[in-house]
Design a protein around this motif. Sequence first.
Motif, PDB file in Angstrom:
ATOM      1  N   ASP A 269       0.823  -1.197   0.000  1.00 58.33           N
ATOM      2  CA  ASP A 269       0.000   0.000   0.000  1.00 58.33           C
ATOM      3  C   ASP A 269       0.866   1.260   0.000  1.00 58.33           C
ATOM      4  OD1 ASP A 269      -2.802   1.271   0.577  1.00 58.33           O
ATOM      5  OD2 ASP A 269      -1.472   2.122   2.095  1.00 58.33           O
ATOM      6  N   ALA A 270       1.930   1.257   0.788  1.00 58.53           N
ATOM      7  CA  ALA A 270       2.814   2.423   0.844  1.00 58.53           C
ATOM      8  C   ALA A 270       3.432   2.724  -0.509  1.00 58.53           C
ATOM      9  CB  ALA A 270       3.919   2.184   1.885  1.00 58.53           C
ATOM     10  N   ALA A 271       3.779   1.675  -1.262  1.00 57.65           N
ATOM     11  CA  ALA A 271       4.442   1.859  -2.558  1.00 57.65           C
ATOM     12  C   ALA A 271       3.511   2.405  -3.628  1.00 57.65           C
ATOM     13  CB  ALA A 271       5.037   0.531  -3.026  1.00 57.65           C
ATOM     14  N   LEU A 272       2.206   2.433  -3.358  1.00 53.67           N
ATOM     15  CA  LEU A 272       1.257   2.939  -4.337  1.00 53.67           C
ATOM     16  C   LEU A 272       1.070   4.454  -4.253  1.00 53.67           C
ATOM     17  CD1 LEU A 272      -1.438   0.111  -4.064  1.00 53.67           C
ATOM     18  CD2 LEU A 272       0.360   0.371  -5.794  1.00 53.67           C
ATOM     19  N   TYR A 273       1.799   5.093  -3.342  1.00 50.60           N
ATOM     20  CA  TYR A 273       1.714   6.544  -3.193  1.00 50.60           C
ATOM     21  C   TYR A 273       2.874   7.289  -3.830  1.00 50.60           C
ATOM     22  CZ  TYR A 273      -2.155   6.179   0.148  1.00 50.60           C
ATOM     23  OH  TYR A 273      -3.365   5.949   0.745  1.00 50.60           O
ATOM     24  N   ALA A 330      -7.168   9.804  -1.641  1.00 49.86           N
ATOM     25  CA  ALA A 330      -7.286  11.226  -1.305  1.00 49.86           C
ATOM     26  C   ALA A 330      -7.257  11.448   0.197  1.00 49.86           C
ATOM     27  CB  ALA A 330      -8.565  11.806  -1.903  1.00 49.86           C
ATOM     28  N   HIS A 331      -7.668  10.447   0.958  1.00 51.65           N
ATOM     29  CA  HIS A 331      -7.675  10.526   2.419  1.00 51.65           C
ATOM     30  C   HIS A 331      -6.554   9.709   3.039  1.00 51.65           C
ATOM     31  CE1 HIS A 331     -11.563  12.536   2.265  1.00 51.65           C
ATOM     32  NE2 HIS A 331     -12.006  11.579   1.462  1.00 51.65           N
ATOM     33  N   ARG A 332      -5.722   9.108   2.198  1.00 52.33           N
ATOM     34  CA  ARG A 332      -4.631   8.247   2.664  1.00 52.33           C
ATOM     35  C   ARG A 332      -5.135   7.214   3.661  1.00 52.33           C
ATOM     36  NH1 ARG A 332       0.110  10.497   0.758  1.00 52.33           N
ATOM     37  NH2 ARG A 332       1.420   9.295   2.162  1.00 52.33           N
ATOM     38  N   LEU A 333      -6.239   6.577   3.279  1.00 56.41           N
ATOM     39  CA  LEU A 333      -6.912   5.598   4.130  1.00 56.41           C
ATOM     40  C   LEU A 333      -7.041   4.279   3.372  1.00 56.41           C
ATOM     41  CD1 LEU A 333      -8.605   4.979   6.756  1.00 56.41           C
ATOM     42  CD2 LEU A 333     -10.615   5.660   5.409  1.00 56.41           C
ATOM     43  N   SER A 334      -6.650   3.194   4.019  1.00 59.08           N
ATOM     44  CA  SER A 334      -6.792   1.863   3.420  1.00 59.08           C
ATOM     45  C   SER A 334      -7.311   0.884   4.457  1.00 59.08           C
ATOM     46  CB  SER A 334      -5.451   1.345   2.879  1.00 59.08           C
ATOM     47  OG  SER A 334      -4.947   2.179   1.860  1.00 59.08           O
ATOM     48  N   VAL A 335      -8.170  -0.027   4.013  1.00 56.31           N
ATOM     49  CA  VAL A 335      -8.661  -1.117   4.855  1.00 56.31           C
ATOM     50  C   VAL A 335      -8.387  -2.426   4.117  1.00 56.31           C
ATOM     51  CG1 VAL A 335     -10.657  -2.172   5.987  1.00 56.31           C
ATOM     52  CG2 VAL A 335     -10.474   0.329   5.835  1.00 56.31           C
ATOM     53  N   ILE A 336      -7.729  -3.359   4.801  1.00 57.78           N
ATOM     54  CA  ILE A 336      -7.401  -4.659   4.225  1.00 57.78           C
ATOM     55  C   ILE A 336      -7.993  -5.735   5.127  1.00 57.78           C
ATOM     56  CG2 ILE A 336      -5.548  -6.241   3.538  1.00 57.78           C
ATOM     57  CD1 ILE A 336      -3.760  -3.680   3.276  1.00 57.78           C
ATOM     58  N   ILE A 337      -8.747  -6.649   4.535  1.00 54.55           N
ATOM     59  CA  ILE A 337      -9.308  -7.783   5.276  1.00 54.55           C
ATOM     60  C   ILE A 337      -8.974  -9.056   4.513  1.00 54.55           C
ATOM     61  CG2 ILE A 337     -11.369  -8.854   6.251  1.00 54.55           C
ATOM     62  CD1 ILE A 337     -12.713  -6.134   6.271  1.00 54.55           C
ATOM     63  N   LEU A 338      -8.344  -9.992   5.204  1.00 53.99           N
ATOM     64  CA  LEU A 338      -8.006 -11.294   4.637  1.00 53.99           C
ATOM     65  C   LEU A 338      -8.702 -12.360   5.476  1.00 53.99           C
ATOM     66  CD1 LEU A 338      -4.141 -10.723   4.280  1.00 53.99           C
ATOM     67  CD2 LEU A 338      -5.932 -10.192   2.608  1.00 53.99           C
TER      68      LEU A 338
END
Length: 362
Positions: A269-273, A330-338
């Motif tokens: 996720d960090a690398a996508l910014y 735009a909000h620098r927000l991510s949710v990951i569910i596995l």
Amino acid sequence: MQRAVAHRFGWIALLCTGLLGAADAAGGPRPGPPDPGIDALLQRYDGQVPGAAVLVLHDGQPVFRRGYGLAVVEDGTPVTAQTNFRLASVSKQFTATAILLLAQEGALSLDDRVKRWLPSLPAAADTITLRHLLSHTSGLLDYEDLMPRDATAQVRDLDVLHLLERQDRTLFVPGSRYRYSNSGYALLALVVGQASGQDFATFLRARIFQPLGMAHAVAHQDGVDDVAARAYGYSEIDGRWQRTDQSPTSAVLGDGGIYASLDDLARWDAALYDPRLLGIASLRQAFAPATRTNEPDAPFYGFGWRLNGEAHWHSGESIGFRSVILRYPAHRLSVIILTNRDGPEPYPLALQIAQRWLDTLQ
């Protein structure tokens, strides 16, 4: 942009020093802080049942990170942030990124005809381009529909090519419509191999996983590699959880064969910014609407990403596993569910969790 890049590299430095991988005195991962609201949403995954791993990232920080339930039901192994789950179709964004990496290096073009790289395809594929494969507009037949109904042996990406070689037709004129296609992404994995001179799994490891510090992420090949801290998949059958970890299509890599953990996906996720992996132009291509879809939750599709307004997301579904990554850049927000069970689909849960932060940001 320089400040954004520096911020993200600072985040990676924190990761490497153990913010996400810290261990307690017993040698296990330090659990995330409790959140009664999220815990209530994930209640069905908690206890002696197939579980889930949940991560919320905001502005480069893990604001919630926790495992629920079991990665291996038979021996009671708990889910942690280091547990590696089969990502299923969340894998497609990595396949698309591999193609974009090769394109920005000049090894291929997105407008190359797929037959330049896979010439054994029939004449019906003459006008299909890599761009069509990335955006699910190729019209290729679904390889699952071409397999014998009683098939038990696993197929691989090359077997998908062989199945399609015998089908001299498409479902529609390439480029004229959208239809989600696992076949297209299996072929893209083979194109990565042809254009790079490395097999797909090796390319991902060398060019994406290792550079980003995704230490245990792997495009899994049985008998070739091992999945560390592996979660096994389960289905509820007659009221009991039974292991259903593999199906005849589980060995296809390009459309869904990657295993990764929350901690690995935080690095992703960090690398996508910023341009540490893909250049800015390539990142824009990945998230630009490439085609309109017929899906109400994602009216547009990019390259390995579903697009719905500010939300960029993708879900994954294979036997025994459900997963989702939901991002609001735009909000620098991510949710990951596995999760390592057949259901339910975690996308609605991710939306509910994300909304808790969005309500405070808007």
